[in-house]
Every structure is written in structure tokens, then in C-alpha cells.
Design a protein around this motif. Sequence first.
Motif, PDB file in Angstrom:
ATOM      1  N   LEU A  72      19.251  -4.345  -9.810  1.00  0.00           N
ATOM      2  CA  LEU A  72      19.387  -3.887 -11.194  1.00  0.00           C
ATOM      3  C   LEU A  72      20.665  -3.054 -11.242  1.00  0.00           C
ATOM      4  N   ILE A  73      21.408  -3.181 -12.352  1.00  0.00           N
ATOM      5  CA  ILE A  73      22.645  -2.410 -12.495  1.00  0.00           C
ATOM      6  C   ILE A  73      22.659  -1.799 -13.894  1.00  0.00           C
ATOM      7  N   GLY A  74      23.087  -0.538 -13.991  1.00  0.00           N
ATOM      8  CA  GLY A  74      23.160   0.112 -15.300  1.00  0.00           C
ATOM      9  C   GLY A  74      23.606   1.553 -15.152  1.00  0.00           C
ATOM     10  N   SER A  75      23.251   2.364 -16.133  1.00  0.00           N
ATOM     11  CA  SER A  75      23.669   3.774 -16.115  1.00  0.00           C
ATOM     12  C   SER A  75      22.921   4.524 -15.023  1.00  0.00           C
ATOM     13  N   ASP A  76      23.480   5.655 -14.629  1.00  0.00           N
ATOM     14  CA  ASP A  76      22.818   6.519 -13.640  1.00  0.00           C
ATOM     15  C   ASP A  76      21.397   6.846 -14.059  1.00  0.00           C
ATOM     16  N   GLU A  77      21.253   7.168 -15.344  1.00  0.00           N
ATOM     17  CA  GLU A  77      19.943   7.609 -15.836  1.00  0.00           C
ATOM     18  C   GLU A  77      18.906   6.482 -15.709  1.00  0.00           C
ATOM     19  N   LEU A  78      19.284   5.282 -16.143  1.00  0.00           N
ATOM     20  CA  LEU A  78      18.322   4.168 -16.069  1.00  0.00           C
ATOM     21  C   LEU A  78      18.078   3.753 -14.623  1.00  0.00           C
ATOM     22  N   MET A  79      19.131   3.816 -13.800  1.00  0.00           N
ATOM     23  CA  MET A  79      18.958   3.407 -12.398  1.00  0.00           C
ATOM     24  C   MET A  79      18.120   4.418 -11.616  1.00  0.00           C
ATOM     25  N   GLU A  80      18.155   5.688 -12.032  1.00  0.00           N
ATOM     26  CA  GLU A  80      17.327   6.690 -11.343  1.00  0.00           C
ATOM     27  C   GLU A  80      15.847   6.318 -11.521  1.00  0.00           C
ATOM     28  N   LYS A  81      15.499   5.821 -12.718  1.00  0.00           N
ATOM     29  CA  LYS A  81      14.111   5.399 -12.953  1.00  0.00           C
ATOM     30  C   LYS A  81      13.773   4.192 -12.085  1.00  0.00           C
ATOM     31  N   ALA A  82      14.703   3.240 -12.025  1.00  0.00           N
ATOM     32  CA  ALA A  82      14.466   2.037 -11.212  1.00  0.00           C
ATOM     33  C   ALA A  82      14.349   2.402  -9.732  1.00  0.00           C
ATOM     34  N   PHE A  83      15.210   3.333  -9.303  1.00  0.00           N
ATOM     35  CA  PHE A  83      15.206   3.761  -7.901  1.00  0.00           C
ATOM     36  C   PHE A  83      13.859   4.381  -7.531  1.00  0.00           C
ATOM     37  N   GLY A  84      13.309   5.166  -8.448  1.00  0.00           N
ATOM     38  CA  GLY A  84      12.001   5.781  -8.205  1.00  0.00           C
ATOM     39  C   GLY A  84      10.939   4.732  -7.943  1.00  0.00           C
ATOM     40  N   VAL A  85      10.968   3.650  -8.720  1.00  0.00           N
ATOM     41  CA  VAL A  85       9.978   2.573  -8.549  1.00  0.00           C
ATOM     42  C   VAL A  85      10.202   1.865  -7.214  1.00  0.00           C
ATOM     43  N   VAL A  86      11.452   1.562  -6.915  1.00  0.00           N
ATOM     44  CA  VAL A  86      11.753   0.787  -5.699  1.00  0.00           C
ATOM     45  C   VAL A  86      11.365   1.565  -4.446  1.00  0.00           C
ATOM     46  N   ARG A  87      11.748   2.835  -4.399  1.00  0.00           N
ATOM     47  CA  ARG A  87      11.487   3.581  -3.160  1.00  0.00           C
ATOM     48  C   ARG A  87      10.008   3.927  -3.020  1.00  0.00           C
ATOM     49  N   THR A  88       9.331   4.161  -4.156  1.00  0.00           N
ATOM     50  CA  THR A  88       7.910   4.502  -4.080  1.00  0.00           C
ATOM     51  C   THR A  88       7.082   3.246  -3.863  1.00  0.00           C
ATOM     52  N   GLY A  89       7.473   2.187  -4.546  1.00  0.00           N
ATOM     53  CA  GLY A  89       6.699   0.941  -4.460  1.00  0.00           C
ATOM     54  C   GLY A  89       7.075   0.075  -3.276  1.00  0.00           C
ATOM     55  N   GLY A  90       8.152   0.431  -2.572  1.00  0.00           N
ATOM     56  CA  GLY A  90       8.534  -0.334  -1.380  1.00  0.00           C
ATOM     57  C   GLY A  90       9.087  -1.714  -1.700  1.00  0.00           C
ATOM     58  N   ILE A  91       9.838  -1.801  -2.816  1.00  0.00           N
ATOM     59  CA  ILE A  91      10.410  -3.100  -3.214  1.00  0.00           C
ATOM     60  C   ILE A  91      11.832  -3.191  -2.646  1.00  0.00           C
ATOM     61  N   SER A  92      12.065  -2.487  -1.558  1.00  0.00           N
ATOM     62  CA  SER A  92      13.435  -2.278  -1.058  1.00  0.00           C
ATOM     63  C   SER A  92      14.016  -3.511  -0.360  1.00  0.00           C
ATOM     64  N   LEU A  93      15.325  -3.627  -0.453  1.00  0.00           N
ATOM     65  CA  LEU A  93      16.067  -4.704   0.221  1.00  0.00           C
ATOM     66  C   LEU A  93      16.240  -4.351   1.698  1.00  0.00           C
ATOM     67  N   SER A  94      16.141  -5.349   2.572  1.00  0.00           N
ATOM     68  CA  SER A  94      16.329  -5.064   3.999  1.00  0.00           C
ATOM     69  C   SER A  94      17.822  -4.946   4.315  1.00  0.00           C
ATOM     70  N   PRO A  95      18.195  -4.140   5.326  1.00  0.00           N
ATOM     71  CA  PRO A  95      19.618  -3.968   5.668  1.00  0.00           C
ATOM     72  C   PRO A  95      20.280  -5.292   6.040  1.00  0.00           C
ATOM     73  N   PHE A  96      19.553  -6.160   6.760  1.00  0.00           N
ATOM     74  CA  PHE A  96      20.178  -7.432   7.139  1.00  0.00           C
ATOM     75  C   PHE A  96      20.495  -8.262   5.891  1.00  0.00           C
ATOM     76  N   ASN A  97      19.506  -8.343   4.987  1.00  0.00           N
ATOM     77  CA  ASN A  97      19.752  -9.117   3.760  1.00  0.00           C
ATOM     78  C   ASN A  97      20.900  -8.508   2.955  1.00  0.00           C
ATOM     79  N   ALA A  98      20.947  -7.169   2.926  1.00  0.00           N
ATOM     80  CA  ALA A  98      22.034  -6.501   2.198  1.00  0.00           C
ATOM     81  C   ALA A  98      23.385  -6.883   2.790  1.00  0.00           C
ATOM     82  N   TRP A  99      23.443  -6.981   4.091  1.00  0.00           N
ATOM     83  CA  TRP A  99      24.700  -7.322   4.756  1.00  0.00           C
ATOM     84  C   TRP A  99      25.137  -8.751   4.398  1.00  0.00           C
TER      85      TRP A  99
END
Length: 414
Positions: free
Chosen positions: A234-261
Motif C-alpha cells: 500500500l502506498i499513500g500519505s504518512d498518516e494513512l500508511m501509519e494505520k496500514a502499518f499498524g494492521v500489518v505489524r499486528t496482524g502479521g501480514i508482513s512481507l518476507s525479507p527474501f521476497n522483498a529483495w
Amino acid sequence: MTQLDPNWQSDALDPSLGFFEQTLAVRGGYHRTDEGEHSEAIFATSSYVYKNAQDAADHFNGNKKGNVYSRHTNPTVRAFERRLALLENGERCVATASGMGAILTMCLAYLQAGDHLLCAKQLFGSSVALFDTYFQAFGVEVSYVDCFDNAAWAAAIRPNTKVLYCESPSNPLAQIADLQFLSELAHGHGALLIVDNCFATPVLQKPLDLGADVVIHSASKYIDGQGRVLGGALIGSDELMEKAFGVVRTGGISLSPFNAWVLLKGLETLSLRMKTHCENANQVAQFLTNHPQVKAVHFSGLPTHPSHEIAKRQHNALTGVQGGAFGAIIGFEVADQASAWQVIDSTQMISITNNLGDAKSTITHPATTTHFRMTPEARMQAGVSDGLIRLSVGLEDVQDIIADLSRGLDSLGN
Ligand SMILES: Cc1ncc(COP(=O)(O)O)c(C=O)c1O
């Protein structure tokens, strides 16, 4: 001391120097470590070490910014996020484990019970399944309109509409939503416009520049470009991304480092690949238009496509692409399901697979694969007929792609 800076705002390239987009795609967002690596490092670590107990406490209570756990942040993931944010002209990007992970994050971050989600009818089947099966059950109202019908969007707004959501171009008919109109409509009603930009990629279209609030990606498609990994963003303003970040880190929807690479490296060649994808698609669309067994070709590069004019306006003109840049997903229709399967089964080279955006051309029958979970009525409304075939035009020699399609199409005449 490492040069890695956990500050979200930081950038390895000084933006005041004004780098061109292709340079940002190759070099943006990465902070080289003291090891001096030239290729970006993969930080295969789940957790991080603190100097002492006070340092650990400071990281947790927010007095110090830095990595805590890779479900929250990881340097390789962050480099991908920074690079994609630069290409989409967004303040910040939050990466997710898949495109559907990004769409789930959108729902959890920006909607709650009692809200209304207003969507385009022309959506990827799993997005519809997510909204209808799960979010309606959580008390979110969901309704659908044709993505290209501005009057229908305006008429469907409710006092509790919080998000307008569309894919543009749509899957699989390449219909185009008027993003500028939709952003004004959304903002006039205090809602967000969120756009799945997976088919166009930032090379062809930057929805944030057209007024969208959040861009969503299935990075598993063109951003990877070689069908290797799943990822989303997801891409957008800091404010909207802070909300998205909260969901991702709490819900564990995170991208793996290998996939990110892998995705970070994919961005380096995205624009070069998109140029050839688009050129090949223009030629394939022309071939299909002239074939007597093809009843309809859905490709916004054709002047006969209802979205041709808006596609020309909304998509970035890529220099040097003969016939213009309209993406490389083509829907085409033959008589019925049996004919569609015959065309698909007659291919020798094109991969029969539901993924798209790959260097290899892929072919699929949406009604029985990507869109099979939709009801027949919903499929019909989305224009997914039984005779529809979706082709993702790859980077092979276009003459081979056309020859492979000819095998099946020519056999229909016998
Ligand atoms: C337009 C679109 N959005 C989202 C997705 C979901 O992405 P993923 O498969 O990475 O979860 C897809 C997958 O095909 C898609 O085509």
C-alpha cells in the motif's frame, strides 16, 4: 556503525538532486551498510539486538526509532518500501505478504462495522470474495458499480461511504476508471479513493498524482515480473500508511525479507519490461482483432475499446512504444467455454496459469479459474463470459506468441 537509517523519511539518494525515475527504480531507497555491498543485502533475521536493557526499552516505548522485530520492520523490506514509494510518488509504502494481504489491510485499516465500501464491479475474484464473504459478515456494507460509469459511482454514494475502491485497468477486461473524477467524488463525501494499480504499475500510471489516497499493489505480478514470489503493498500519505502499518505489524501480514529483495530487484527493470510488454501486446491485440474466430477483443489500446480515450489521457505515454502504452493484459472472446478451452489447450508455448505480469506469456479461462468463486450473475455483470480468455502478453518474441495463439484459433474453424 551502520548507515542504515530506520527513519521512514530518509532516502539513500538526496531527492534535492532531482534524479530521474529510472534512476530511482535502480538505486532508490537502499542504505548500503558498512560492508560495502553493491547488490542490496537480504537481512534474514527475525529479531534485532539491543545495546542494553535501556536501549531495548527505548525501542519499545518509541523513544528510539529502529528495528524491533521483522513482523514490524526489516531493512530489506524497508528498502523495497522506500523504492516503491518513490516510484508511486507517495510519502510512504507499507509492504504486505501478498496483494490480497494489502487488500485485507486496506479493509482493516480504513473500514469498520457500519461503514460502506463502494467498489467497482470489475474486480479480481478474491477481492470480491473477501468483501462479500468476510467484511459483510463483520457489518461492512458493500456495493458495486461499473468502474467506467461516473454517474453510477455518484448515485451509489451513501452517507456512510468511507472507501471507493477500483482496479484500473480492470481484470480481465481492461476497463478504465476515471480516477480524477472518483477522487473528487470521494473527497467531496469525506471518503478515500483506493486504487489497485497492479495492471498499470507506476510506470504507466500514478494514481496518487490523479488524486487517489492509497495505491494498492499485488507485487506478485509485474513488480516481480518473473513469477517467483508473492508480495503486496500500500502506498499513500504518512498518516494513512501509519494505520496500514499498524494492521500489518499486528496482524502479521508482513512481507518476507527474501521476497522483498526479489521485488526490489524487480523494480530495477520494471519500466524496461513494461515497454516491451506493451509493444508486444499492441501487436497481439491487432492480430486477435483480425482473426475470424475472435468475437471481441478487450484491450484499451484499440481505438474501438470504450476506455481508449481515457486510457490515453490517464496512462503515462512511454516514449518509443509503438502504438502507445496500454498495458499487456488482453481479454478476448471466442464462441463458448469449449472453444476457449480448445484455444488454451492448443498452445505449445504460452503457460496455462492464472498468474500475470510475468516475462512468460500466460493464458487463463477466468470463468473457471480466477473468477470461478463469483456467482454466474456477478460474473456476467463483470463481463466475464464463458468464452472469455485472458492473456498476459509476455516478453517472448511476439511472432512466437502470435503463432501459439494461431494454433488454437485456427483449429476452431475446422
Ligand atoms: C488486480 C489484482 N489485484 C490483486 C491480486 C491479488 O494479489 P496476490 O495474488 O499477490 O495476493 C491479483 C491477483 O491476481 C490481481 O490480479
